[in-house]
Scaffold this motif. Sequence first.
Motif, PDB file in Angstrom:
ATOM      1  N   GLN A 371       0.832  -1.208   0.000  1.00 50.45           N
ATOM      2  CA  GLN A 371       0.000   0.000   0.000  1.00 50.45           C
ATOM      3  C   GLN A 371       0.870   1.263   0.000  1.00 50.45           C
ATOM      4  O   GLN A 371       0.519   2.262  -0.631  1.00 50.45           O
ATOM      5  CB  GLN A 371      -0.941  -0.024   1.203  1.00 50.45           C
ATOM      6  CG  GLN A 371      -2.047  -1.067   1.071  1.00 50.45           C
ATOM      7  CD  GLN A 371      -2.946  -1.136   2.286  1.00 50.45           C
ATOM      8  OE1 GLN A 371      -2.676  -0.520   3.321  1.00 50.45           O
ATOM      9  NE2 GLN A 371      -4.025  -1.899   2.183  1.00 50.45           N
ATOM     10  N   TYR A 372       1.986   1.217   0.697  1.00 50.97           N
ATOM     11  CA  TYR A 372       2.951   2.325   0.688  1.00 50.97           C
ATOM     12  C   TYR A 372       3.439   2.562  -0.743  1.00 50.97           C
ATOM     13  O   TYR A 372       3.485   3.705  -1.229  1.00 50.97           O
ATOM     14  CB  TYR A 372       4.107   1.973   1.624  1.00 50.97           C
ATOM     15  CG  TYR A 372       5.292   2.907   1.587  1.00 50.97           C
ATOM     16  CD1 TYR A 372       5.375   3.991   2.457  1.00 50.97           C
ATOM     17  CD2 TYR A 372       6.346   2.693   0.696  1.00 50.97           C
ATOM     18  CE1 TYR A 372       6.484   4.849   2.438  1.00 50.97           C
ATOM     19  CE2 TYR A 372       7.447   3.537   0.666  1.00 50.97           C
ATOM     20  CZ  TYR A 372       7.513   4.613   1.534  1.00 50.97           C
ATOM     21  OH  TYR A 372       8.602   5.444   1.502  1.00 50.97           O
ATOM     22  N   TRP A 374       1.990   1.582  -3.545  1.00 51.90           N
ATOM     23  CA  TRP A 374       0.874   2.023  -4.396  1.00 51.90           C
ATOM     24  C   TRP A 374       0.649   3.529  -4.278  1.00 51.90           C
ATOM     25  O   TRP A 374       0.450   4.211  -5.276  1.00 51.90           O
ATOM     26  CB  TRP A 374      -0.405   1.280  -4.003  1.00 51.90           C
ATOM     27  CG  TRP A 374      -0.349  -0.210  -4.180  1.00 51.90           C
ATOM     28  CD1 TRP A 374       0.560  -0.916  -4.902  1.00 51.90           C
ATOM     29  CD2 TRP A 374      -1.234  -1.172  -3.605  1.00 51.90           C
ATOM     30  NE1 TRP A 374       0.304  -2.267  -4.806  1.00 51.90           N
ATOM     31  CE2 TRP A 374      -0.786  -2.453  -4.020  1.00 51.90           C
ATOM     32  CE3 TRP A 374      -2.354  -1.091  -2.773  1.00 51.90           C
ATOM     33  CZ2 TRP A 374      -1.433  -3.623  -3.647  1.00 51.90           C
ATOM     34  CZ3 TRP A 374      -3.003  -2.253  -2.400  1.00 51.90           C
ATOM     35  CH2 TRP A 374      -2.545  -3.504  -2.827  1.00 51.90           C
ATOM     36  N   GLU A 375       0.668   4.028  -3.049  1.00 53.70           N
ATOM     37  CA  GLU A 375       0.437   5.465  -2.838  1.00 53.70           C
ATOM     38  C   GLU A 375       1.554   6.287  -3.469  1.00 53.70           C
ATOM     39  O   GLU A 375       1.300   7.298  -4.141  1.00 53.70           O
ATOM     40  CB  GLU A 375       0.349   5.770  -1.337  1.00 53.70           C
ATOM     41  CG  GLU A 375      -0.962   5.329  -0.708  1.00 53.70           C
ATOM     42  CD  GLU A 375      -1.152   5.887   0.684  1.00 53.70           C
ATOM     43  OE1 GLU A 375      -2.082   6.688   0.885  1.00 53.70           O
ATOM     44  OE2 GLU A 375      -0.367   5.516   1.568  1.00 53.70           O
ATOM     45  N   GLU A 376       2.817   5.876  -3.229  1.00 53.42           N
ATOM     46  CA  GLU A 376       3.949   6.609  -3.797  1.00 53.42           C
ATOM     47  C   GLU A 376       3.890   6.605  -5.327  1.00 53.42           C
ATOM     48  O   GLU A 376       4.191   7.609  -5.978  1.00 53.42           O
ATOM     49  CB  GLU A 376       5.266   5.988  -3.326  1.00 53.42           C
ATOM     50  CG  GLU A 376       5.560   6.171  -1.843  1.00 53.42           C
ATOM     51  CD  GLU A 376       5.837   7.623  -1.488  1.00 53.42           C
ATOM     52  OE1 GLU A 376       6.673   8.256  -2.152  1.00 53.42           O
ATOM     53  OE2 GLU A 376       5.177   8.131  -0.545  1.00 53.42           O
ATOM     54  N   ARG A 379       1.170   8.996  -6.709  1.00 54.95           N
ATOM     55  CA  ARG A 379       1.626  10.389  -6.624  1.00 54.95           C
ATOM     56  C   ARG A 379       2.652  10.690  -7.723  1.00 54.95           C
ATOM     57  O   ARG A 379       2.679  11.788  -8.290  1.00 54.95           O
ATOM     58  CB  ARG A 379       2.254  10.646  -5.246  1.00 54.95           C
ATOM     59  CG  ARG A 379       1.266  10.603  -4.084  1.00 54.95           C
ATOM     60  CD  ARG A 379       1.924  11.103  -2.795  1.00 54.95           C
ATOM     61  NE  ARG A 379       1.092  10.798  -1.630  1.00 54.95           N
ATOM     62  CZ  ARG A 379       1.372   9.885  -0.728  1.00 54.95           C
ATOM     63  NH1 ARG A 379       2.494   9.182  -0.831  1.00 54.95           N
ATOM     64  NH2 ARG A 379       0.558   9.662   0.296  1.00 54.95           N
ATOM     65  N   PHE A 411      -9.055   0.724  -1.612  1.00 57.23           N
ATOM     66  CA  PHE A 411      -7.812   1.462  -1.358  1.00 57.23           C
ATOM     67  C   PHE A 411      -7.245   1.999  -2.670  1.00 57.23           C
ATOM     68  O   PHE A 411      -6.870   3.178  -2.771  1.00 57.23           O
ATOM     69  CB  PHE A 411      -6.788   0.558  -0.669  1.00 57.23           C
ATOM     70  CG  PHE A 411      -5.531   1.250  -0.255  1.00 57.23           C
ATOM     71  CD1 PHE A 411      -5.392   1.764   1.030  1.00 57.23           C
ATOM     72  CD2 PHE A 411      -4.458   1.413  -1.142  1.00 57.23           C
ATOM     73  CE1 PHE A 411      -4.226   2.421   1.417  1.00 57.23           C
ATOM     74  CE2 PHE A 411      -3.299   2.068  -0.763  1.00 57.23           C
ATOM     75  CZ  PHE A 411      -3.189   2.572   0.531  1.00 57.23           C
ATOM     76  N   ARG A 414      -9.339   4.792  -4.089  1.00 61.65           N
ATOM     77  CA  ARG A 414      -9.156   6.055  -3.358  1.00 61.65           C
ATOM     78  C   ARG A 414      -7.916   6.797  -3.827  1.00 61.65           C
ATOM     79  O   ARG A 414      -7.968   8.009  -4.089  1.00 61.65           O
ATOM     80  CB  ARG A 414      -9.057   5.771  -1.854  1.00 61.65           C
ATOM     81  CG  ARG A 414      -8.775   7.025  -1.022  1.00 61.65           C
ATOM     82  CD  ARG A 414      -8.685   6.723   0.462  1.00 61.65           C
ATOM     83  NE  ARG A 414      -7.594   5.845   0.830  1.00 61.65           N
ATOM     84  CZ  ARG A 414      -6.316   6.222   0.900  1.00 61.65           C
ATOM     85  NH1 ARG A 414      -5.970   7.485   0.629  1.00 61.65           N
ATOM     86  NH2 ARG A 414      -5.371   5.363   1.247  1.00 61.65           N
ATOM     87  N   ILE A 415      -6.767   6.084  -3.952  1.00 66.34           N
ATOM     88  CA  ILE A 415      -5.541   6.800  -4.342  1.00 66.34           C
ATOM     89  C   ILE A 415      -5.603   7.259  -5.795  1.00 66.34           C
ATOM     90  O   ILE A 415      -4.975   8.266  -6.152  1.00 66.34           O
ATOM     91  CB  ILE A 415      -4.273   5.946  -4.073  1.00 66.34           C
ATOM     92  CG1 ILE A 415      -4.286   4.634  -4.856  1.00 66.34           C
ATOM     93  CG2 ILE A 415      -4.103   5.668  -2.587  1.00 66.34           C
ATOM     94  CD1 ILE A 415      -3.017   3.806  -4.690  1.00 66.34           C
ATOM     95  N   GLU A 418      -7.669  10.498  -5.454  1.00 68.07           N
ATOM     96  CA  GLU A 418      -6.916  11.544  -4.758  1.00 68.07           C
ATOM     97  C   GLU A 418      -5.888  12.203  -5.667  1.00 68.07           C
ATOM     98  O   GLU A 418      -5.585  13.402  -5.522  1.00 68.07           O
ATOM     99  CB  GLU A 418      -6.201  10.957  -3.531  1.00 68.07           C
ATOM    100  CG  GLU A 418      -7.115  10.689  -2.352  1.00 68.07           C
ATOM    101  CD  GLU A 418      -6.376  10.050  -1.183  1.00 68.07           C
ATOM    102  OE1 GLU A 418      -5.164   9.757  -1.335  1.00 68.07           O
ATOM    103  OE2 GLU A 418      -6.996   9.831  -0.132  1.00 68.07           O
ATOM    104  N   ASN A 419      -5.336  11.441  -6.619  1.00 70.47           N
ATOM    105  CA  ASN A 419      -4.310  11.973  -7.509  1.00 70.47           C
ATOM    106  C   ASN A 419      -4.852  12.330  -8.894  1.00 70.47           C
ATOM    107  O   ASN A 419      -4.072  12.645  -9.805  1.00 70.47           O
ATOM    108  CB  ASN A 419      -3.161  10.964  -7.635  1.00 70.47           C
ATOM    109  CG  ASN A 419      -2.377  10.811  -6.345  1.00 70.47           C
ATOM    110  OD1 ASN A 419      -1.545  11.645  -6.016  1.00 70.47           O
ATOM    111  ND2 ASN A 419      -2.677   9.760  -5.592  1.00 70.47           N
TER     112      ASN A 419
END
Length: 553
Positions: A371-372, A374-376, A379, A411, A414-415, A418-419
């Motif tokens: 998940q870390y 995926w978020e990075e 972005r 999840f 959502r990301i 958000e981006n």
Amino acid sequence: MKAGKYLFDHTILVVDDEAVNREMLAAILEPSYKIIFAKNGEEALETVEKQGNLISLVLLDLLMPGLSGFEVLETMKSRGLLSKIPVIVLTSEKSAEIKSLKSGAADFLTKPYDSPEVILARVSHAIELFEDSRLINATEFDKLTSLYSPDFFIEYASQYDERHPESIMDAVVINFTRFHLLNELKGRKFGDSVLTAIADGIRKILLAHGGIACRYDADTFYIYLPHDENYEKLTETINSRLCDLLKSSEMRLRAGIYTDSSRSLPIVQRFDRARQACSLLRGKKGVIVYSSEMAEKEVFNAHLLEDFESAIKQKQFKVVYQPKFNITGLKPILCSAEALVRWEHPALGFVRPDLFIPLFEENGLVTILDQYVWEESARQVRRWKDELGVTIPVSVNVSRVDINAPETPDFIERIIKENNLLPSEYHLEITESAYTDNHDKIIEIVNRMRERGHKIEMDDFGSGYSSLNMLTDMPLDVIKMDKGFIRNIQRENKDMRLVELVLDIAKNLKALVVAEGVETEEQYQILKEAGCDIIQGYYFSKPIPPAEMSRFV
């Protein structure tokens, strides 16, 4: 007498051909027990067969017309009833006492009868001892294999150490790899027969060498036996019991062994080390002995696990990107990139992914790490769009653990939102082997992600266990050939023919093909001529920090 009086009481069967004896015993026992009667041996056996589960004790007269008490005892013994119901014999002959005890009786009462207090005490004692024994047996043995239960095994092994401090013992862990697949393919009943055969093989080892064993969990066995250097005999002996059930290719026994001649570790920790050694075989059969290098790795792994949380918070995990190039045109064109994770540990330096990713998979931390990443990655796709004015789609790895995590689809959604990305700009790489676990559920979840607009890439194709038949059901847009296919390709050799087969399969599935691990000009040219769509590997670029991606745009 009210019907509910004896609901939680014990029932005693009194067997005597003399009515006066039956009435006398009933008068003594009835205030404390429910009493039922049989007038002869035949009636006694019939009652025991029909109501055996309700009977706590049999008081059996030895001298009766028809079947004698001795014959009743022998019959109950041959039918296995004495292991379920204790028997106290009633006799006036001293010589009969020893014979009846040898026949399986729990105790005896002499005629003329002792005082009521003595009779009650002997009856109560016999019932209590038998029930305690049954309770111990229930917790002492594994029902399926008749080996010891885990708790009893550990206690027994610990006591053995105390009594034999000079003995050098081996802690052995035996495991049948991918046992769940055997259950799924051939049924639980067949799986149970395999476990029983393994237990039979272990008993043969114990008979030859001494020691004790238990079934520790579903498909794992612990053996504690005197030290022996010829460890291969262990699996050979067990496999000899499995050969009637399984083909040689299906026999996947692995064994981990730990020897502690100094007894410096508690018994549980010794078996933990044997289990750790066993797990290092990772699905392969064979025998492995715990070594000092493993001990160092154990400390190293403990360090990594302890530092994981702070590494996430401090962003010690760096996401790098390996470019992918479309080679179908005249010139290779950057088309996407794969997100990969690296760990820059403040004390240990660079930690290789093959050291920490399997560790986090085993300890349930991989989803947090994924998940870390995926978020990075989400972005970063946004930054490239803003800074370079182009979209570079990124593919992220989704493990089998991630797919089974219920929060994963939401999840990722959502990301993406958000981006301010499109789902088509965010590809999901799922290993081929993930599709073989809970096949239908995985396909349902992957279909849902695909319907949302994500491109699905099957990673490491050719390294897993999917069949060609399964491929037609799998939702996918891209097949990534495992780098093992590419390593040795040459024109017209066997490896190249396999690559051509994968390309044909992908064409029929209307899927693109990515070749991983391309390192040379020759490999590039051969794949281009064969019709491969996309290339990833050191030929174009190693994984790089995001700032370096601009030189390929």
